[in-house]
Write an enzyme that holds these catalytic residues in place. Structure first.
Site, short mmCIF file in Angstrom:
data_model
loop_
_atom_site.label_atom_id
_atom_site.label_comp_id
_atom_site.label_asym_id
_atom_site.label_seq_id
_atom_site.Cartn_x
_atom_site.Cartn_y
_atom_site.Cartn_z
N ARG A 28 18.02 -10.78 7.74
CA ARG A 28 17.45 -10.60 6.42
C ARG A 28 16.68 -9.59 5.99
O ARG A 28 16.08 -8.92 5.01
CB ARG A 28 16.52 -11.81 5.79
CG ARG A 28 15.24 -11.95 6.45
CD ARG A 28 14.47 -13.13 5.85
NE ARG A 28 13.03 -13.14 6.51
CZ ARG A 28 12.86 -14.28 7.12
NH1 ARG A 28 13.83 -15.11 7.56
NH2 ARG A 28 11.36 -14.45 7.69
N ASN A 47 3.35 0.60 0.77
CA ASN A 47 3.08 1.31 -0.41
C ASN A 47 2.60 2.83 -0.33
O ASN A 47 2.87 3.63 -0.93
CB ASN A 47 1.92 0.92 -1.20
CG ASN A 47 2.11 0.96 -2.63
OD1 ASN A 47 2.97 1.72 -3.20
ND2 ASN A 47 1.05 0.66 -3.55
N ARG A 90 3.13 -3.82 -7.70
CA ARG A 90 2.37 -2.95 -6.65
C ARG A 90 2.09 -1.53 -7.58
O ARG A 90 2.88 -1.04 -8.50
CB ARG A 90 3.22 -2.42 -5.57
CG ARG A 90 3.61 -3.83 -4.73
CD ARG A 90 2.33 -4.49 -4.07
NE ARG A 90 1.45 -3.48 -3.19
CZ ARG A 90 1.70 -3.53 -1.88
NH1 ARG A 90 2.86 -4.21 -1.40
NH2 ARG A 90 0.98 -2.65 -1.38
N LYS A 98 7.63 -5.18 9.85
CA LYS A 98 6.16 -5.49 9.70
C LYS A 98 6.00 -6.87 10.59
O LYS A 98 4.93 -7.52 10.39
CB LYS A 98 5.69 -5.71 8.38
CG LYS A 98 5.76 -4.65 7.43
CD LYS A 98 5.24 -4.65 6.03
CE LYS A 98 5.56 -3.47 4.92
NZ LYS A 98 4.73 -3.82 3.74
N PRO A 124 -0.51 -4.06 6.63
CA PRO A 124 -0.24 -2.79 7.69
C PRO A 124 1.22 -2.45 7.29
O PRO A 124 2.02 -3.46 7.43
CB PRO A 124 -0.60 -3.46 8.89
CG PRO A 124 -1.28 -4.59 8.79
CD PRO A 124 -1.26 -4.98 7.44
N GLU A 125 1.66 -1.18 7.72
CA GLU A 125 3.17 -0.75 7.31
C GLU A 125 3.64 -0.89 8.76
O GLU A 125 2.82 -0.91 9.94
CB GLU A 125 3.15 0.46 6.97
CG GLU A 125 2.28 0.51 5.28
CD GLU A 125 2.80 1.60 4.48
OE1 GLU A 125 3.58 2.20 4.66
OE2 GLU A 125 1.90 1.90 3.49
#
Length: 274
Positions: A131, A172, A264, A52, A2-3
């Site tokens: 981070r 992506n 990817r 995320k 999931p984005e």
């Protein structure tokens, strides 16, 4: 995976159905017993997303809404396979490997197969935020951090866009579609991309992700281009390049290409993204 828009949408949903309620939290699978016991019977204070990552906040049932003493947090990262399923209370017996079950007054949720489901301290949250790059969907996001990180890097802009330390929440689909909409070659080094271009992509990304939160789907194709072959899956809106390798570009007709970049798949149009 999931984005970011999905996690923000999920946080808003949990905020609506659980906020202010005393919740019953268990771990039917048994892998989150200590964490479930720590928050069981507490009041669900709020939920928020950072990229995320989902953070659920709890307060003691006897504490005032603004009190900070005794608060707890749970950090969830869904990863590739994690998902929440929702059902009315009383819920049926758990089916499958349910890491965490949370039941409110009217609604309950089961969490299955997350990459992370763990108790968090304030220090843990600070470390997580430190981070991560700025999240376009958060009102406190500072895009200058992303602009600076990209401008210093020799890595391809497509790799930087997927780096959660640069911008939090991009996956992506957004990566491929954002670069297409910006007419940006995915292999251009970050330091070769102008500040104006990065800022324009940030603004476009923010607008697209807000649409994703509202609609629950990634909508990236402009109305004038929203025609021709269907999307890559029956329940998805059309895309320009994502998962369209070998098909004709919706704008120029050139064959869409695909290659692997840092593990990817990367999709782009060699004509529209010279």
């Amino acid at each position: 995976m999931p984005e970011g828009h999905t996690l923000h949408r999920l946080a808003r949903r949990q905020q609506r159905v659980f906020a202010g309620q005393q919740v019953h939290v268990t771990s039917p699978q048994g892998r989150f017993l200590d964490g479930a016991d720590a928050v069981d019977g507490m009041v669900f204070a709020r939920a928020e997303a950072w990229g995320k990552h989902l953070i659920q906040h709890f307060r003691p049932a006897h504490a005032a809404a603004g009190a900070r003493a005794g608060r707890r947090m749970i950090h969830v990262h869904l990863g590739l396979y994690g998902a929440f399923t929702e059902a009315p209370v009383p819920m049926d017996a758990p089916v499958g490997q349910v890491r965490m079950r949370m039941e409110g007054t009217r609604v309950g949720v089961d969490l299955r197969a997350p990459t992370a489901c763990e108790l968090f301290t304030p220090a843990d949250l600070d470390e997580l935020i430190a981070r991560l790059g700025p999240d376009p969907l958060r009102p406190d996001a500072d895009p200058t951090r992303a602009v600076s990180a990209i401008g210093r890097s020799r890595r391809p802009i497509a790799a930087l866009m997927m780096d959660q330390k640069v911008i939090a929440g991009i996956g992506n689909v957004y990566r491929a579609e954002l670069l297409f909409r910006a007419s940006m070659n995915p292999y251009r080094e970050g330091r070769a991309v102008s500040t104006d271009s990065v800022e324009a992509m940030w603004e476009d990304l923010t607008a697209l992700m807000r649409v994703g939160v509202r609609r629950g789907r990634i909508h990236v194709v402009r109305p004038e281009d929203d025609h021709g072959p269907g999307s890559y899956a029956p329940d998805r809106p059309r895309t320009y390049v994502y998962r369209r390798a070998g098909e004709a570009c919706r704008v120029c007709g050139t064959t869409i290409r695909v290659a692997e970049l840092e593990g990817r798949n990367l999709y782009w149009c060699p004509t529209c993204q010279p």
